[in-house]
Design an enzyme around this catalytic site. Sequence first.
Site, short mmCIF file in Angstrom:
data_model
loop_
_atom_site.label_atom_id
_atom_site.label_comp_id
_atom_site.label_asym_id
_atom_site.label_seq_id
_atom_site.Cartn_x
_atom_site.Cartn_y
_atom_site.Cartn_z
N HIS A 1 -3.88 -13.15 -12.92
CA HIS A 1 -4.81 -13.72 -11.95
C HIS A 1 -4.33 -15.13 -11.59
O HIS A 1 -3.99 -15.91 -12.49
CB HIS A 1 -6.22 -13.76 -12.54
CG HIS A 1 -7.23 -14.27 -11.57
ND1 HIS A 1 -7.69 -13.51 -10.50
CD2 HIS A 1 -7.85 -15.47 -11.47
CE1 HIS A 1 -8.56 -14.22 -9.81
NE2 HIS A 1 -8.67 -15.41 -10.37
N ARG B 1 -15.46 5.27 -5.59
CA ARG B 1 -14.50 4.68 -6.53
C ARG B 1 -14.11 5.67 -7.63
O ARG B 1 -12.97 5.71 -8.07
CB ARG B 1 -15.08 3.42 -7.17
CG ARG B 1 -15.10 2.24 -6.24
CD ARG B 1 -15.50 0.95 -6.95
NE ARG B 1 -15.73 -0.07 -5.95
CZ ARG B 1 -14.77 -0.85 -5.44
NH1 ARG B 1 -13.53 -0.72 -5.84
NH2 ARG B 1 -15.06 -1.75 -4.54
N GLY C 1 4.79 -6.91 -4.53
CA GLY C 1 5.26 -6.54 -5.86
C GLY C 1 6.26 -7.49 -6.48
O GLY C 1 7.09 -7.08 -7.28
N SER C 2 6.17 -8.81 -6.14
CA SER C 2 7.17 -9.72 -6.74
C SER C 2 6.96 -9.81 -8.25
O SER C 2 7.94 -9.88 -9.01
CB SER C 2 7.12 -11.10 -6.09
OG SER C 2 5.94 -11.79 -6.42
N ASN C 3 5.71 -9.79 -8.71
CA ASN C 3 5.48 -9.78 -10.17
C ASN C 3 5.98 -8.49 -10.80
O ASN C 3 6.56 -8.50 -11.89
CB ASN C 3 3.99 -9.98 -10.47
CG ASN C 3 3.59 -11.43 -10.46
OD1 ASN C 3 3.95 -12.20 -11.34
ND2 ASN C 3 2.84 -11.83 -9.43
N MET D 1 -5.29 -4.90 -5.93
CA MET D 1 -6.45 -5.55 -5.36
C MET D 1 -7.67 -4.63 -5.25
O MET D 1 -8.51 -4.81 -4.36
CB MET D 1 -6.09 -6.14 -3.99
CG MET D 1 -4.92 -7.12 -4.02
SD MET D 1 -5.11 -8.48 -5.22
CE MET D 1 -6.13 -9.59 -4.26
C1 GAR Z 1 -0.14 -12.64 -7.24
O1 GAR Z 1 -0.25 -13.98 -6.93
C2 GAR Z 1 -1.22 -12.22 -8.21
O2 GAR Z 1 -1.56 -13.22 -9.13
C3 GAR Z 1 -2.37 -11.97 -7.27
O3 GAR Z 1 -1.80 -11.31 -6.18
C4 GAR Z 1 -0.45 -11.75 -6.02
C5 GAR Z 1 0.46 -10.55 -5.93
O4 GAR Z 1 1.76 -10.92 -5.59
N1 GAR Z 1 -3.39 -11.16 -7.90
C6 GAR Z 1 -4.68 -11.27 -7.64
O5 GAR Z 1 -5.13 -12.05 -6.83
C7 GAR Z 1 -5.55 -10.34 -8.42
N2 GAR Z 1 -6.93 -10.63 -8.20
P1 GAR Z 1 2.97 -9.91 -5.81
O6 GAR Z 1 2.58 -8.59 -5.14
O7 GAR Z 1 4.12 -10.57 -5.10
O8 GAR Z 1 3.19 -9.77 -7.28
#
Ligand code: GAR
Length: 196
Positions: free
Chosen positions: A109, A65, A12-14, A90
């Site tokens: 992405h 789903r 969850g850094s984003n 994901m």
């Molecule tokens: C991020 O790099 C995001 O772009 C990617 O997962 C990571 C999550 O990091 N997303 C995908 O690949 C979606 N298909 P985070 O949990 O540290 O934010």
Amino acid sequence: MKRVAILISGGGSNMVRLVEAMTGDCPARPCLVLANVPGAGGLARAQALGVPTALVDHKPFGPDRAGFETALTAELDKAQPDIIALAGFMRVLTERFVTRWQGRMLNIHPSLLPKYRGLNTHARAIEAGDAEAGCTVHEVTAELDDGPILGQARVPIRPGDTPETLAARVLEQEHRLYPAVLCRFAAGDRRPLRVP
Ligand code: GAR
């Protein structure tokens, strides 16, 4: 003020960067962080930030789903978001779910879409000999990693890069791009943002 639900599967850094950006002039506030993976690191981080959290584990639903998304929708309905921000979420969402949220759901992405939809984006960019990589924020449509592009950030691919070193460089840009795009989007601005 727009209410934003953030969907995560991992650290969850984003998500943290989005929550931190939703103050002051940004016309959005977080109303929920929802994970589909028990123990996802981002849940504790969201709680520490004072954001309500929910867990909808996809595993008990197996291949169902629609069942998973019914449970997801029940949590979202409680939180009443105006916007959903996928941030490292994901699970592929069904057309039915996506259609309901179309125009109100964003995703980040880790590639310069339309290149490298799906997984292993950094390995594929290195393998292809690309000179640059990056990340894209886009509106979610029924096609995977498709939909109108709201912003992109680019980084160089350096000699000797591995998928890990490149991912770290791209992630820094994700953390700049996504909050900026989300706040613009909440303000009704859908013009593509290009960083730097
Ligand atoms: C991020 O790099 C995001 O772009 C990617 O997962 C990571 C999550 O990091 N997303 C995908 O690949 C979606 N298909 P985070 O949990 O540290 O934010």
